[in-house]
Design a protein around this motif. Sequence first.
Motif, PDB file in Angstrom:
ATOM      1  N   ASN A  48       0.801  -1.219   0.000  1.00  0.00           N
ATOM      2  CA  ASN A  48       0.000   0.000   0.000  1.00  0.00           C
ATOM      3  C   ASN A  48       0.835   1.271   0.000  1.00  0.00           C
ATOM      4  N   PHE A  49       2.115   1.131  -0.271  1.00  0.00           N
ATOM      5  CA  PHE A  49       2.969   2.305  -0.238  1.00  0.00           C
ATOM      6  C   PHE A  49       3.322   2.753  -1.652  1.00  0.00           C
ATOM      7  N   ILE A  50       3.524   4.030  -1.763  1.00  0.00           N
ATOM      8  CA  ILE A  50       4.040   4.564  -3.021  1.00  0.00           C
ATOM      9  C   ILE A  50       5.252   5.401  -2.683  1.00  0.00           C
ATOM     10  N   ARG A  51       6.291   5.217  -3.470  1.00  0.00           N
ATOM     11  CA  ARG A  51       7.440   6.101  -3.286  1.00  0.00           C
ATOM     12  C   ARG A  51       7.060   7.458  -3.831  1.00  0.00           C
ATOM     13  N   ALA A  52       6.966   8.410  -2.925  1.00  0.00           N
ATOM     14  CA  ALA A  52       6.421   9.695  -3.349  1.00  0.00           C
ATOM     15  C   ALA A  52       7.482  10.777  -3.417  1.00  0.00           C
ATOM     16  N   ASP A  53       8.729  10.388  -3.300  1.00  0.00           N
ATOM     17  CA  ASP A  53       9.794  11.396  -3.246  1.00  0.00           C
ATOM     18  C   ASP A  53       9.727  12.338  -4.429  1.00  0.00           C
ATOM     19  N   SER A  54       9.505  11.730  -5.607  1.00  0.00           N
ATOM     20  CA  SER A  54       9.561  12.566  -6.798  1.00  0.00           C
ATOM     21  C   SER A  54       8.369  13.502  -6.885  1.00  0.00           C
ATOM     22  N   ILE A  55       7.251  13.095  -6.288  1.00  0.00           N
ATOM     23  CA  ILE A  55       6.048  13.926  -6.385  1.00  0.00           C
ATOM     24  C   ILE A  55       5.987  14.934  -5.250  1.00  0.00           C
ATOM     25  N   LEU A  56       6.393  14.496  -4.077  1.00  0.00           N
ATOM     26  CA  LEU A  56       6.074  15.297  -2.882  1.00  0.00           C
ATOM     27  C   LEU A  56       7.286  15.754  -2.099  1.00  0.00           C
ATOM     28  N   GLY A  57       8.473  15.442  -2.529  1.00  0.00           N
ATOM     29  CA  GLY A  57       9.636  15.854  -1.749  1.00  0.00           C
ATOM     30  C   GLY A  57      10.198  14.700  -0.943  1.00  0.00           C
ATOM     31  N   PRO A  58      11.422  14.868  -0.442  1.00  0.00           N
ATOM     32  CA  PRO A  58      12.183  13.748   0.107  1.00  0.00           C
ATOM     33  C   PRO A  58      11.571  13.083   1.344  1.00  0.00           C
ATOM     34  N   ASP A  59      10.944  13.865   2.222  1.00  0.00           N
ATOM     35  CA  ASP A  59      10.474  13.272   3.474  1.00  0.00           C
ATOM     36  C   ASP A  59       9.096  12.637   3.364  1.00  0.00           C
ATOM     37  N   ALA A  60       8.402  12.963   2.309  1.00  0.00           N
ATOM     38  CA  ALA A  60       6.999  12.594   2.241  1.00  0.00           C
ATOM     39  C   ALA A  60       6.812  11.105   2.021  1.00  0.00           C
ATOM     40  N   ARG A  61       5.796  10.588   2.666  1.00  0.00           N
ATOM     41  CA  ARG A  61       5.410   9.207   2.424  1.00  0.00           C
ATOM     42  C   ARG A  61       3.951   9.185   2.034  1.00  0.00           C
ATOM     43  N   LEU A  62       3.602   8.147   1.314  1.00  0.00           N
ATOM     44  CA  LEU A  62       2.239   8.084   0.811  1.00  0.00           C
ATOM     45  C   LEU A  62       1.717   6.668   0.992  1.00  0.00           C
ATOM     46  N   VAL A  63       0.570   6.588   1.617  1.00  0.00           N
ATOM     47  CA  VAL A  63      -0.074   5.297   1.802  1.00  0.00           C
ATOM     48  C   VAL A  63      -1.450   5.390   1.167  1.00  0.00           C
ATOM     49  N   TYR A  64      -1.854   4.342   0.481  1.00  0.00           N
ATOM     50  CA  TYR A  64      -3.193   4.377  -0.104  1.00  0.00           C
ATOM     51  C   TYR A  64      -3.872   3.045   0.129  1.00  0.00           C
ATOM     52  N   LYS A  65      -5.171   3.060  -0.009  1.00  0.00           N
ATOM     53  CA  LYS A  65      -5.934   1.835   0.120  1.00  0.00           C
ATOM     54  C   LYS A  65      -7.108   1.948  -0.833  1.00  0.00           C
ATOM     55  N   THR A  66      -7.497   0.855  -1.400  1.00  0.00           N
ATOM     56  CA  THR A  66      -8.627   0.878  -2.323  1.00  0.00           C
ATOM     57  C   THR A  66      -9.848   0.293  -1.640  1.00  0.00           C
ATOM     58  N   ALA A  68     -13.600  -0.490  -2.840  1.00  0.00           N
ATOM     59  CA  ALA A  68     -14.509  -0.513  -3.990  1.00  0.00           C
ATOM     60  C   ALA A  68     -13.987   0.400  -5.094  1.00  0.00           C
ATOM     61  N   THR A  69     -14.713   1.468  -5.388  1.00  0.00           N
ATOM     62  CA  THR A  69     -14.277   2.317  -6.498  1.00  0.00           C
ATOM     63  C   THR A  69     -13.401   3.477  -6.043  1.00  0.00           C
ATOM     64  N   LEU A  70     -13.090   3.516  -4.760  1.00  0.00           N
ATOM     65  CA  LEU A  70     -12.405   4.699  -4.242  1.00  0.00           C
ATOM     66  C   LEU A  70     -10.977   4.401  -3.788  1.00  0.00           C
ATOM     67  N   TYR A  71     -10.108   5.350  -4.078  1.00  0.00           N
ATOM     68  CA  TYR A  71      -8.765   5.337  -3.496  1.00  0.00           C
ATOM     69  C   TYR A  71      -8.755   6.280  -2.303  1.00  0.00           C
ATOM     70  N   PHE A  72      -8.291   5.804  -1.178  1.00  0.00           N
ATOM     71  CA  PHE A  72      -8.045   6.683  -0.033  1.00  0.00           C
ATOM     72  C   PHE A  72      -6.540   6.889   0.049  1.00  0.00           C
ATOM     73  N   VAL A  73      -6.122   8.130   0.022  1.00  0.00           N
ATOM     74  CA  VAL A  73      -4.688   8.422  -0.002  1.00  0.00           C
ATOM     75  C   VAL A  73      -4.333   9.321   1.185  1.00  0.00           C
ATOM     76  N   PHE A  74      -3.363   8.911   1.950  1.00  0.00           N
ATOM     77  CA  PHE A  74      -2.859   9.748   3.050  1.00  0.00           C
ATOM     78  C   PHE A  74      -1.407  10.093   2.756  1.00  0.00           C
ATOM     79  N   ILE A  75      -1.097  11.372   2.858  1.00  0.00           N
ATOM     80  CA  ILE A  75       0.292  11.810   2.675  1.00  0.00           C
ATOM     81  C   ILE A  75       0.788  12.325   4.023  1.00  0.00           C
TER      82      ILE A  75
END
Lengths: 158, 963
Positions: A48-66, A68-75
């Motif tokens: 459930n992790f995405i390497r988000a360094d390139s999108i959000l900067g070096p310290d940021a982490r991103l977790v998501y969960k699906t 049904a039809t929805l993605y829940f994303v926490f940064i």
Amino acid sequence: MIRAVIVMNDKGKPRLVKFYEFQPVEKQQELIRSIYGVLCSRAEKVSNFIRADSILGPDARLVYKTYATLYFVFIFDTSENELAILDLMQVFVEALDKCFSNVCELDIVFNFNKVHSILDEIILGGQVIETSSSEVVKAVEEAYRCSSSNSSFTPVVN
Amino acid sequence: MFGGPSLMDSIFQRSLEDLIKSFRLHLPGGEPTVVSKALDEIRYEIRSTDLTTKAAALQKLTYLHSLHHADMSWAAFHAVELSSSAFLPHKRAAYLAASLSFRPSTDVLLLLTNQLRKDLTSTNHLEVSLALECLSVICTPDLARDLSPDLFTMLGSSKNLVRKKAIATTLRVFSQYSDAVRVCFKKLVENLESGDVQTVSATVGVFCELALREPRAYLPLAPEFYRILVDSRNNWVLIKVLKVFAKLAALDPRLAKKVVEPICEHMRRSGAKSLVFECVRTILSSLSVYESAVKLAVAKVREFLVDDDQNLRYLGLQALSVVGLKHLWAVRENKEVVIRSLSDADPNIKLQALQLVMAMVSEDNVTEICRVLITYALKADPEFCNEILGFILSACSRNVYEIIIDFDWYVSLLGEISRIPHCQKGEEIENQLTDIGMRVEDVRPELVHVGRNLLIDPALLGNPFIHRILCGAAWVSGEYVQFSTNQIELMEALLQPRTNLLPPSIRAVYIQSAFKVLTFCLNVAFLPNEAAYSSSSCPINEYSASPSFAGHESLADCEQDEFLNLRVLSQSVKAPSVKNGGDTAVNHVKTSASLPLRNDILTQKSADKMFTLVKTALAPLVGSHEVEIHERVCNILGLLELTQNEISDGFSMEKGNFESEELKAYEIIKMMRDAFSEEIGPVAVSARDRVPIPEGLVLEENLHYLETICGDIQFPISSSFFLGRPHSGERDGVSFFNRPIIEVSESSNESTLLTEHRKRHGLYYLPSDKKEVVSCEYPPANDPKMQDDITDDAEDLVKLTEQSLVRKKKPSQAKPRPVVLKLDEGDEISVAAEKPESKDDMVSGALRELLFGSDAIPPSTQINSSDKLSSKRSGKVSEVNENVGNVRKSECGTPSSRKSKHHSHGKERERRSSEKNVEVREENGQSNKQKSGHRHGRHKARQRADGVANVVSQTPVIPDFLL
């Protein structure tokens, strides 16, 4: 701290966008688009992790969960625990589920204000303030009970 | 009715729900129309005096803003207006609009201050909650300053719901206005002892954030945190406390010793994976000196690694890479799992595993690991394949190819990588090919061989990703043409028709390389006698009889194909080196300077063939629009024109044994060859600075006036290097292709200078402290002396090689590692030894003042605006000061951070301190000088309090907070 909570559907349409640090609208749009780009390229049953360094900067982490039809994303950043945030996501979804009894995408679409209220009971200013979904539901219901006597903003046509 | 909507409009106003429905009904692509129509409607409705109509309009607008990115900055005032409504849903709509749309620059923000204060002090906790939620997002320095007293009251609220929200809000307020710390800090600390778990959780969360920024300031609170660590059973609280201790333990070893055991206890006991993982992470990152704890943590990591949950596997690998920095055994122990993870379905896990694999690489196992990785790369998807290749390339080239012993192997690996179908690492491989060529003398024959295999394959020219690699291959083939076994084949490869698929810049490299090959061939054809003279000491000279004999034969027998002839020749070249046995390496070095063996490579027929080849291939390019190509083609054709006739005549008259010294062409060719035979080495960025300015050359004279223009532009003095890549500095093709030309025209300066230098030092680098030795009297180009220099040079190299044979470590190594040229200070990796900048922020500054009661830094940003308020509050401030000022704490370590602080706010402070200097002196007459620089006479009351506390903090005692 938690930097942002985003809920979007599997077509990339945002359903809930909450940033806890100010971001200009254009930046928000760009972030959502690039996150969606990564999300939809991921296979099922991967972590459930995405390497988000390139999108959000070096310290940021991103977790998501699906759900049904929805993605829940926490940064969030290094002061949060990844697995704990996954749990928190579960708390959020449980609270939604209890408020709307069997929540689906449409509930979130049509209850823009209430979904924000629910989220505000769980996270405030990027800090987790409640981790029990029943407490959350209790607080939200109390808040909306007071206004239920006059729930509609549109005047009633006689 | 003017201005506002009528009652009828209000009655038939669309609600937010209607708006959402209209979005769902619109045709595909019609969304912008719906948005703009709705916006028109909202603009009209929001002016209504009826608050319900206004609220509905604002809700719609907020929705459009949040999810459809409509601009709503124009409606900021309406949100402020609506927030004063006594009706809760209106207030909620207003605050939601504000928190989603206000930016720090929103000008009506200050108008909200009073309403926020009113709501914060409201008896209805729902209103308080709404205000806090809004404040936690939109808080600006001004709002924070004005509202922090109210926040202070709420930190002691009897309602848990309100208190935890207030606590979470403090974080934001602190970051905006650091003086708030003075007001709220004590109350915040008290909340650590609260009985309510959520309150404690929120408080610890705030401290976790604060401690991440400036851990040292929170050391005095260690006993509180320790109590929570031992007593609490709430995983959320424990995770945050662990994060705090991860920072604090690094500062005080005694604290670390104290917390290790409780953390291990949690790790053993807890069933919550998140807590266990946090324990593991804390141990591995901050407490890695405690062996038994690390062992326990690694055991937990292993459980994660074999778990079914891919999240745990991923985090397990992440933890391994943390521990791997200090305890490589932990990675080695789990080697199988790591390697297996390379084929995991999850790209995150694959990447993490790859990182770990590369962390394990050493000179002993680099061959096997690369072998394994290449097989993975071959079956991986393009993206991951390139990740793997990127990792291999960067790991192997790390620190000037530190881990590579067998360069022949590595160069052929590069060749192999080039042929992997998905390979997109062209640029990196090109750089390494040329770089290795310049740095590692011994590997050049293999390098040329690998280059040849790439060049002769016409299929590769069709793949744009490989063009850069071909560019590198062409360059090494031209530069080290003397190692080529078949120059004609090479020439054909360089001029093959499919090279028109190459971009012009690379094609120009091809042509330039062809130029070098041609010069080389002509030179050896002319050179037999000369070479024999000049290198009479060369041990392989005695074999020159047999090849030259073979040459005569082929000339007599014109039927014989010259390629066959060349094959015979190359065999005969090889023969002597085999006989020479162990001296091969030495021979290579010698032959690189002058190659007496190849004197009959060019028979008349093959010469003719080469001439025709060059002419037919290049003549059409004379009209090329690309200047780089055009110029090189003209060069090479010009050379042909000058020499061709005489050479052909020479052949026919003398039957191969021409008296070449007589010929003009000979002179030209020798000159060209001399120019090209000067070795190109890696160049340090700072190399030019070390060349003394020749007398009479006045630099900077005419550019003096520029200083006024670019006075404040700082030129980056980079410590990174060109790494010998010919064109990494001004890498834009043009300058690259200029380089060989420059070399020709300026060989009188540069090359002789370098040879001169090397001759004196016997070394291949420029020592920084010996500027003066470089002679200013440049010998003219083609001075016979230069030839001697080259041989000297070669001897130096031999010496170097011999020295390198005596290896200090790894005597068991079958193959000695060849010399790798390094520049003096340059090639150490620029893992810039930047010290992590102390993230001193205003909060910790204020906090230090609060906790230690001594000379902390007053925040500089709020100074002007806050003066009034501060003085108003100063009584309370000093009271808090005295309370907390009792906590004694040495100042060790803080001066440096304070200093950096001082710099960052230097200007303002200077101005301020000069204003207040006199006052400060008076106030602090007795305080020590060293500290007076950091002081300000901001508040008189505080100054006095500081004066007292200062005396207390003079003795540097580090208290053990846990005793």
